[in-house]
Motif scaffolding. Structure first.
Motif: not given
Length: 297
Positions: A103-104, A106-111, A181-184, A210-218
């Motif tokens: 969600f943030v 920034f340059a180089g996130s893929g690296v 967590v990224l997949a969630a 909103v975000v964290l409840p979706e990530a609980w299973p992960a």
């Protein structure tokens, strides 16, 4: 006199096709079952039988002696405490990294994401060697501090303590939390975030409600995996903690390889297996109920 009416001959259905269909799943299941029994079942059974083989023929004495020793109690407590602390650290750091990468912009996130994936492919002892080169008594950090302060003794000396093991395990096992967590987060509808923001919700509220409840299973899946891995970790403890940190895997190694006490090592290995299986079964039950609850609601 009318001719007798004869019943039509009964049609005999061939049983070969049905029998083949009924036996086909069993035949396909047998090879993986036999492989699992040979790879996992036989070693466990061998460990159990080895724990009862003693010169006197009294296996209960070995169990009572090993389980009643202070070394076992200390190793058990140290194993559980290190695993729990490492798992909590991985959950906190992994969630933070996943939120930043997802969600943030920034340059180089893929690296950064690729570097996190790379850690998964490395053996654990490389992390411990890196820690030794950086934070060891003769490492780079101590060398810089000594050069700046003129200290005669190393200022940083935590590698041979439980803290050093925990930090090394957090560094190595955090990617096991980041990836699920990224997949969630990737499955989270962006429209839901936009609606929450348009209604005036702060970023922290959106994250919390909103975000964290979706990530609980992960988080549950990643945390449980890390807990199992850290509970059985041996390489990091051996290279980092050395003789200062004795966990159950390290104690099994000492009993079985160093002192050649195979029955005692087998008892400790049995406890380790039971502990891991209990944790795994508990995780599966809790996770299954956690997943089924939203469907029931």
């Amino acid at each position: 006199m009318s001719a007798p009416v004869l019943d039509p001959p009964a049609v005999v259905k061939p049983k070969s096709a049905g029998a083949r269909r009924s036996w086909a799943p069993v035949l396909w299941t047998l090879p993986p079952v036999l492989i699992v029994l040979g790879v996992a079942g036989y070693p466990i059974l061998r460990v159990l039988t080895e724990s009862t083989r003693t010169p006197t023929g009294r296996g209960t004495e070995v169990w009572s002696t090993v389980l009643g020793s202070a070394a076992f109690r200390d190793a058990l407590w140290r194993t559980i405490s290190i695993a729990v602390c490492s798992t909590l650290g991985c959950l906190v750091l992994g969630t933070f990294l996943a939120i930043v990468l997802a969600f943030v912009p920034f340059a180089g996130s893929g690296v950064v994401g690729r570097l996190i994936d790379t850690i998964l492919t490395l053996p654990s002892f490389l992390i411990t060697l890196a820690f030794t080169f950086l934070y060891g008594t003769a490492g780079a950090v101590n060398a810089v501090i000594t050069e700046l302060t003129g200290a005669t003794t190393p200022v940083i000396d935590f590698l041979t303590t439980p803290l050093g093991v925990i930090l090394a395990e957090i560094t190595f096992f955090t990617p096991f939390v980041v990836r699920p967590v990224l997949a969630a987060f990737a499955q989270l509808p962006r429209e839901q975030l936009d609606v929450a923001a348009s209604l005036g919700a702060s970023p922290w509220r959106v994250l919390r409600q909103v975000v964290l409840p979706e990530a609980w299973p992960a988080l549950a899946a990643g945390g449980s995996l890390v807990l199992l891995l850290t509970l059985n970790e041996f390489g990091i403890v051996l290279f980092t903690g050395a003789k200062g940190v004795i966990t159950l895997p390290a104690l099994i190694y000492t009993r079985g390889i160093v002192t050649f006490d195979l029955p005692g090592a087998a008892v400790l290995a049995t406890v380790q297996v039971v502990l891991s299986l209990t944790l795994y079964v508990t995780y599966r039950l809790v996770f299954a109920r956690f997943i089924a609850r939203p469907k029931e609601d």
